[in-house]
Design a protein around this motif. Structure first.
Motif, mmCIF file in Angstrom:
data_model
loop_
_atom_site.group_PDB
_atom_site.id
_atom_site.type_symbol
_atom_site.label_atom_id
_atom_site.label_comp_id
_atom_site.label_asym_id
_atom_site.label_seq_id
_atom_site.Cartn_x
_atom_site.Cartn_y
_atom_site.Cartn_z
ATOM 1 N N LEU A 141 0.842 -1.193 0.000
ATOM 2 C CA LEU A 141 0.000 0.000 0.000
ATOM 3 C C LEU A 141 0.873 1.236 0.000
ATOM 4 O O LEU A 141 1.849 1.314 0.749
ATOM 5 C CB LEU A 141 -0.877 -0.030 1.255
ATOM 6 N N ASP A 142 0.548 2.222 -0.843
ATOM 7 C CA ASP A 142 1.368 3.435 -0.839
ATOM 8 C C ASP A 142 0.595 4.649 -0.344
ATOM 9 O O ASP A 142 -0.628 4.713 -0.439
ATOM 10 C CB ASP A 142 2.037 3.656 -2.200
ATOM 11 N N GLY A 143 1.326 5.599 0.211
ATOM 12 C CA GLY A 143 0.739 6.754 0.877
ATOM 13 C C GLY A 143 0.224 7.834 -0.043
ATOM 14 O O GLY A 143 -0.057 8.943 0.429
ATOM 15 N N ASN A 144 0.082 7.561 -1.319
ATOM 16 C CA ASN A 144 -0.516 8.543 -2.216
ATOM 17 C C ASN A 144 -2.027 8.638 -2.023
ATOM 18 O O ASN A 144 -2.658 9.557 -2.554
ATOM 19 C CB ASN A 144 -0.208 8.194 -3.674
ATOM 20 N N LEU A 145 -2.612 7.705 -1.277
ATOM 21 C CA LEU A 145 -4.030 7.787 -0.964
ATOM 22 C C LEU A 145 -4.255 8.897 0.058
ATOM 23 O O LEU A 145 -3.339 9.308 0.756
ATOM 24 C CB LEU A 145 -4.537 6.458 -0.404
ATOM 25 N N THR A 146 -5.482 9.362 0.155
ATOM 26 C CA THR A 146 -5.780 10.429 1.113
ATOM 27 C C THR A 146 -5.715 9.887 2.542
ATOM 28 O O THR A 146 -5.857 8.685 2.781
ATOM 29 C CB THR A 146 -7.179 11.006 0.870
ATOM 30 N N LEU A 147 -5.531 10.798 3.490
ATOM 31 C CA LEU A 147 -5.486 10.402 4.892
ATOM 32 C C LEU A 147 -6.793 9.731 5.301
ATOM 33 O O LEU A 147 -6.784 8.719 6.018
ATOM 34 C CB LEU A 147 -5.226 11.626 5.779
ATOM 35 N N SER A 148 -7.921 10.261 4.852
ATOM 36 C CA SER A 148 -9.209 9.680 5.243
ATOM 37 C C SER A 148 -9.352 8.258 4.720
ATOM 38 O O SER A 148 -9.866 7.375 5.425
ATOM 39 C CB SER A 148 -10.373 10.549 4.746
ATOM 40 N N LEU A 149 -8.886 8.006 3.498
ATOM 41 C CA LEU A 149 -8.985 6.655 2.943
ATOM 42 C C LEU A 149 -8.019 5.713 3.652
ATOM 43 O O LEU A 149 -8.353 4.555 3.928
ATOM 44 C CB LEU A 149 -8.714 6.671 1.438
ATOM 45 N N ALA A 154 -7.140 1.282 7.574
ATOM 46 C CA ALA A 154 -6.561 0.833 8.838
ATOM 47 C C ALA A 154 -7.600 0.199 9.761
ATOM 48 O O ALA A 154 -7.248 -0.626 10.620
ATOM 49 C CB ALA A 154 -5.879 2.005 9.546
ATOM 50 N N HIS A 155 -8.885 0.565 9.583
ATOM 51 C CA HIS A 155 -9.941 0.033 10.453
ATOM 52 C C HIS A 155 -10.958 -0.811 9.696
ATOM 53 O O HIS A 155 -11.961 -1.226 10.283
ATOM 54 C CB HIS A 155 -10.663 1.196 11.153
ATOM 55 N N ALA A 160 -8.435 -6.692 7.558
ATOM 56 C CA ALA A 160 -8.036 -7.130 8.898
ATOM 57 C C ALA A 160 -7.108 -8.342 8.874
ATOM 58 O O ALA A 160 -6.228 -8.479 9.733
ATOM 59 C CB ALA A 160 -9.274 -7.436 9.732
ATOM 60 N N ALA A 161 -7.286 -9.238 7.915
ATOM 61 C CA ALA A 161 -6.483 -10.461 7.876
ATOM 62 C C ALA A 161 -5.280 -10.347 6.950
ATOM 63 O O ALA A 161 -4.493 -11.286 6.831
ATOM 64 C CB ALA A 161 -7.355 -11.638 7.436
ATOM 65 N N ALA A 162 -5.117 -9.200 6.305
ATOM 66 C CA ALA A 162 -4.039 -9.033 5.323
ATOM 67 C C ALA A 162 -2.702 -8.740 5.988
ATOM 68 O O ALA A 162 -2.641 -8.209 7.098
ATOM 69 C CB ALA A 162 -4.393 -7.912 4.352
ATOM 70 N N ASP A 163 -1.642 -9.088 5.285
ATOM 71 C CA ASP A 163 -0.274 -8.735 5.684
ATOM 72 C C ASP A 163 0.052 -7.420 4.987
ATOM 73 O O ASP A 163 0.437 -7.394 3.823
ATOM 74 C CB ASP A 163 0.685 -9.846 5.254
ATOM 75 N N PHE A 180 -1.646 3.677 10.920
ATOM 76 C CA PHE A 180 -1.124 2.311 10.946
ATOM 77 C C PHE A 180 -0.137 2.065 12.091
ATOM 78 O O PHE A 180 0.335 0.941 12.260
ATOM 79 C CB PHE A 180 -0.465 1.981 9.611
ATOM 80 N N LEU A 181 0.159 3.106 12.863
ATOM 81 C CA LEU A 181 1.093 2.932 13.977
ATOM 82 C C LEU A 181 0.552 1.962 15.022
ATOM 83 O O LEU A 181 1.326 1.330 15.749
ATOM 84 C CB LEU A 181 1.402 4.285 14.629
#
Length: 292
Positions: A141-149, A154-155, A160-163, A180-181
């Motif tokens: 996953l890369d951080g070019n997505l928006t913070l809201s997305l 993250a939730h 939930a089951a992904a690496d 993601f912290l």
């Protein structure tokens, strides 16, 4: 029957427009060099590197239905990319990235990933009730997505089951990874500057930054620092290795190369030290322009 991917790469797929010069450059420099345009973007760069290691990635992103998008879609298909799940937008232009590199490294860059941000969760439909729903494997996953997305991901029970393997895309987007912290299955791939921005502090070494990330609640991280020692850290182990010295001829995409090489090494079953060593060696080869 369509082959099921063994990793999903989510994020930017765009045109990379890179100007490179061998001479040292400063603000206002006007020097001879080469300008190239190639398929790029963090997610695509990672996917291409993973494919070179024998993995079969699928991409989740957005490409415009404009002429540049059709050309990009075709170029990616010719590279052997699985583009079956990429969202094609009729009203958003194809994204672009522009950078200038000199003999002294990256001079400046502009990432125009506004279409990816505007598309939002449309790019995630295959994971949310689509052909890839119930995914429990690797996701890059890369951080070019928006913070809201990114907060939603993250939730989201669909992840939930992904690496989860996550990169910030650039220092300016490092803080977007804050959700993601506290994620129990997230591994962050950051450089020393990005780690500092994420935690709002500065660190002298990759080990210092990695330990601070763990203290903040992070499950696992890999922190690089250019030619200086890199660190892989988790609750069970902290490992630091020194990259080999090479002559730097390019830098754009180096972080993506590192991340892909490390993911592929672990997918093959390599131990932590061997996986980190392979990732550092692959990055050295990439930035020096060497070949195996």
């Amino acid at each position: 029957m369509t082959q099921r991917p063994d990793i999903i790469c989510i994020g930017a797929v765009l045109w990379d427009i890179i100007g490179r010069a061998t001479s040292h450059m400063n603000k206002g420099s006007d020097v001879p060099g080469r300008i190239t345009r190639n398929p790029g973007g963090v997610a695509l760069n990672i996917a291409m590197a993973l494919k070179a290691y024998g993995m079969y990635p699928a991409l989740l992103s957005v490409i415009g239905s404009d002429e540049e998008g059709t050309e990009l879609q075709g170029a990616c298909a010719r590279l052997g990319m699985n583009m079956d799940h990429v969202y094609r937008s009729n009203d958003l232009p194809t994204d672009r990235y522009m950078a200038v590199e000199g003999g002294n490294g990256l001079i400046a860059a502009i990432a125009d990933a506004h279409s990816l941000e505007a598309a939002g969760d449309k790019i995630l439909r295959p994971l949310r009730g689509g052909d890839l729903s119930g995914w429990s494997g690797l996701i890059a996953l890369d951080g070019n997505l928006t913070l809201s997305l990114l907060e939603d991901i993250a939730h989201d029970p669909a992840f939930a089951a992904a690496d989860l393997r996550i990169a910030p895309a650039s220092p300016g987007k490092a803080e977007r990874l804050t959700p993601f912290l506290s994620h129990p299955r997230a591994t962050l791939y950051v450089n020393l500057e990005e780690a500092g921005l994420l935690l709002h502090r500065s660190y002298k070494t990759s080990k210092d930054a990695a330990l601070a990330l763990l203290d903040s609640g992070l499950h696992r991280c890999l922190v690089t620092d250019g030619p200086n020692p890199a660190t892989a850290a988790s609750r069970n182990n902290v490992l630091t290795l020194v990259p080999r010295e090479v002559l730097v001829t390019r830098v754009t995409g180096a972080g993506d190369t590192f991340m892909a090489a490390h993911i592929a090494a672990e997918a093959e079953g390599l131990a932590e030290e061997a996986a980190l060593a392979r990732a550092l060696d692959a990055t050295a080869i990439y930035i020096s322009g060497e070949s195996y």
